[in-house]
Design a protein around this motif. Structure first.
Motif, mmCIF file in Angstrom:
data_model
loop_
_atom_site.group_PDB
_atom_site.id
_atom_site.type_symbol
_atom_site.label_atom_id
_atom_site.label_comp_id
_atom_site.label_asym_id
_atom_site.label_seq_id
_atom_site.Cartn_x
_atom_site.Cartn_y
_atom_site.Cartn_z
ATOM 1 N N VAL A 186 0.832 -1.210 0.000
ATOM 2 C CA VAL A 186 0.000 0.000 0.000
ATOM 3 C C VAL A 186 0.867 1.262 0.000
ATOM 4 C CG1 VAL A 186 -1.822 -1.148 1.344
ATOM 5 C CG2 VAL A 186 -0.086 0.188 2.520
ATOM 6 N N HIS A 187 0.239 2.349 -0.427
ATOM 7 C CA HIS A 187 0.727 3.702 -0.156
ATOM 8 C C HIS A 187 -0.372 4.357 0.674
ATOM 9 C CE1 HIS A 187 3.734 2.924 -3.188
ATOM 10 N NE2 HIS A 187 2.816 2.764 -4.111
ATOM 11 N N SER A 188 -0.092 4.613 1.911
ATOM 12 C CA SER A 188 -1.132 5.091 2.818
ATOM 13 C C SER A 188 -1.105 6.611 2.953
ATOM 14 C CB SER A 188 -0.955 4.473 4.205
ATOM 15 O OG SER A 188 0.176 5.048 4.840
ATOM 16 N N THR A 189 -2.196 7.147 3.435
ATOM 17 C CA THR A 189 -2.264 8.556 3.821
ATOM 18 C C THR A 189 -2.394 8.593 5.336
ATOM 19 O OG1 THR A 189 -3.354 9.146 1.746
ATOM 20 C CG2 THR A 189 -3.531 10.722 3.552
ATOM 21 N N PRO A 190 -1.278 8.760 6.057
ATOM 22 C CA PRO A 190 -1.324 8.703 7.520
ATOM 23 C C PRO A 190 -2.109 9.881 8.091
ATOM 24 C CG PRO A 190 0.918 8.425 6.687
ATOM 25 C CD PRO A 190 0.085 8.918 5.554
ATOM 26 N N ILE A 191 -2.757 9.636 9.202
ATOM 27 C CA ILE A 191 -3.486 10.709 9.867
ATOM 28 C C ILE A 191 -3.057 10.803 11.333
ATOM 29 C CG2 ILE A 191 -5.489 10.650 8.354
ATOM 30 C CD1 ILE A 191 -6.934 8.964 10.400
#
Length: 551
Positions: free
Chosen positions: A520-525
């Motif tokens: 995956v390529h995640s969008t961290p929050i």
């Protein structure tokens, strides 16, 4: 020109992130953290009272999923260490608040020779290390000599970013020389296109030579830099405490009096402590909890631009993973879409390459391995494993930006592998041990990931998959001489368009060899109290807290 495109892409993503930031109601009064300004011990009672009251608005408690491994940034590769050291040390040049553009830091300006072999930096005057000693050109030389005379098993990043160490054929830095007290000159053995991006990386922060000599091996627990905050205390697996550098070279900064990094491994507990007001920022928020934060009136959501990859590494030197067909078969046996739906709440995209789409040189023409269990069985049979095999599947013990719950992701992969006859036993270790053993090639397959350090493709492909970096950041022990030649050429070529084509060619080779299963390529929050201002969720995964303040 390409750097500009990277910058624009990151700004675009950041703008999108800002658009997602929750807007809550007026923040409540900050709960006291029980901290006082230690510089006011000699003042009278009224002043003490005033200090105590003001400190409740000047101490930031940062909750994170794991403790630091080390506080000497040159010795580590984990984000939890760098997250702290970035606030203790400075580098020669640094990144922008929200992107990887290059800005002055300890160097006020610099020049590059026409042949790309000489960089001359003019240094900031009047800067002191936290121990009171002077920062100057000799300190730069001392630090780079220390790293250059080291070895792969200690200074992982130095070897990865500068082609090895003194005496190695690929070593890029030929000489670092103090021209005068405030001028330092680097001579390279060959041009290195991302050189400035590299020296801006936190692992190349400048430490006090006097402190390094005084503390020796214990320097890692007694860090001394020139940065915005001074190290005060480290209780392992509990907290790291930093206090304001009263003599910091940035006028009127930092804003905070104290920063406390607390380790709270469990995602739910960390979020609950944020909601309860026990911490001010919660890193590594589970994607499934983003709506909960948005529903809390006194909290805000920080969205970090995606510049990472989560992957399942396959140790290419361990049978049967030394067989390309086996690695390709396992690539067909992972349902990435299912994993994203279950654990990322849509805050991720499937990966097909070792670098994310935001990085210049990304090859979008690569066809990903489809989730196809029958094809996986067919390839295993061709490789001589028609009945599968047994293996260990390592799951990281801590949440990471690219992997919110390694254990659960491992269980899904384990289930898929079982359907093709591969019996995977899930194992894990304490985080520092996990990294060390995986780096030593002791895993069959291991969940891991990488957040880009400097916005350049070199920082993903050369660092993670080149033969030069086996035993440091190339945990998969993957080696391909043809790939090596391409990556070195891409690293040395000043023509950005040519570099991008080389990186696309490199990705095609990596895809065929399948040393990993890119996931995956995640969008961290992250979550934070509404009264936290000027906190920038930087795409590199770490940010200086120099400008942060409370309403």
């Amino acid at each position: 020109m390409k750097k500009k495109s990277i910058f624009l892409a990151l700004v675009f993503i950041f703008v999108l992130g800002i658009a997602l930031v929750g807007c809550g109601s007026e923040a409540p009064t900050e709960e006291t953290q029980g901290e006082t300004n230690e510089n006011n011990e000699e003042t009278n009672d009224d002043q003490n009272q005033q200090s105590e009251e003001s400190s409740t608005e000047s101490t930031l408690v940062f909750g994170r999923g794991a403790d630091s491994v080390d506080l000497d940034p040159a010795l580590v590769t984990d984000g939890e260490s760098i997250k702290v050291t970035l606030n203790i040390y400075d580098t020669l040049v640094k990144y922008g608040d929200v992107d990887t553009s290059i800005e002055p830091s300890l160097a006020t300006d610099w020049t590059t020779s026409d042949d790309g072999l000489t960089y001359t930096f003019n240094l900031r005057e009047g800067v002191k290390f936290h121990d009171g000693t002077d920062f100057n050109a000799d300190a730069i030389v001392y630090n780079f000599e220390r790293w250059a005379n080291g070895e792969k098993s200690s200074f992982y990043y130095y070897g990865s970013m500068f082609g090895g160490f003194k005496g190695d054929e690929g070593h890029v830095i030929q000489e670092v020389k103090a021209v005068d007290e405030l001028t330092v000159e680097f001579t390279l053995s060959r041009p290195q296109a991302p050189f400035l991006q590299n020296v801006a990386m936190p692992p190349f922060a400048i430490a006090s030579p006097a402190a390094l000599e005084e503390h020796g091996e214990s320097f890692t627990e007694n860090p001394v830099g020139t940065g915005p905050f001074v190290f005060q205390e480290w209780k392992r697996n509990d907290r790291v405490v930093l206090v304001k550098n009263e003599n910091y070279w940035m006028k009127d900064y930092p804003k905070l009096e104290k920063v406390i990094f607390v380790s709270i491994p469990d995602n739910a507990t960390r979020l609950n402590e944020l909601i309860a007001g026990e911490i001010d920022i919660a890193d590594g928020v589970s994607p499934n909890d983003s709506t909960r934060i948005e529903g809390e009136g006194d909290l805000q959501l920080f969205v970090r631009p995606s510049m990472n990859v989560g992957y399942l590494g396959l140790t290419n030197t361990r049978p049967p993973f030394n067989e390309k067909l086996v690695r390709q078969a396992l690539n067909h046996a992972v349902d990435k879409e299912g994993i994203i739906a279950a654990f990322y709440a849509g805050q991720a995209v499937p990966a097909k390459n070792p670098l994310p789409p935001v990085i210049a040189g990304y090859n979008d023409d690569i066809d990903p391995y489809p989730y196809d269990l029958e094809k996986a069985k067919e390839l295993l049979a061709q490789a001589g494993y028609p009945d599968g095999f047994e293996m260990e599947l390592w799951a990281m013990p801590v949440p990471r930006p690219y992997m919110p719950d390694g254990q659960k992701v491992a269980e899904v992969i384990q289930s898929s592998f079982a359907q093709i006859g591969v019996k995977a036993k899930i194992v894990s270790y304490e985080w520092a041990t996990y990294l060390e053993k995986a780096r030593n090639g002791e895993a069959d397959a291991f969940l891991l990931g990488w957040t880009g350090d400097n916005g350049d493709a070199d920082n993903f492909m050369y660092v993670l998959l080149d033969q030069d970096n086996i035993g440091s950041n190339n945990y998969a022990y993957y080696s391909n001489p043809e790939l090596h030649d391409i990556l070195i050429e891409a690293q040395s070529n000043p023509d950005q368009a040519a570099r991008e084509e080389l990186y696309k060619e490199a990705q095609a080779i990596i895809h065929e060899d399948a040393p990993w299963i890119p996931l995956v390529h995640s969008t961290p929050i992250l979550g934070g109290k509404n009264n936290v201002n000027d906190f920038f969720a930087h795409p590199t995964g770490s940010q200086a807290l120099t400008k942060v303040y409370f309403d």
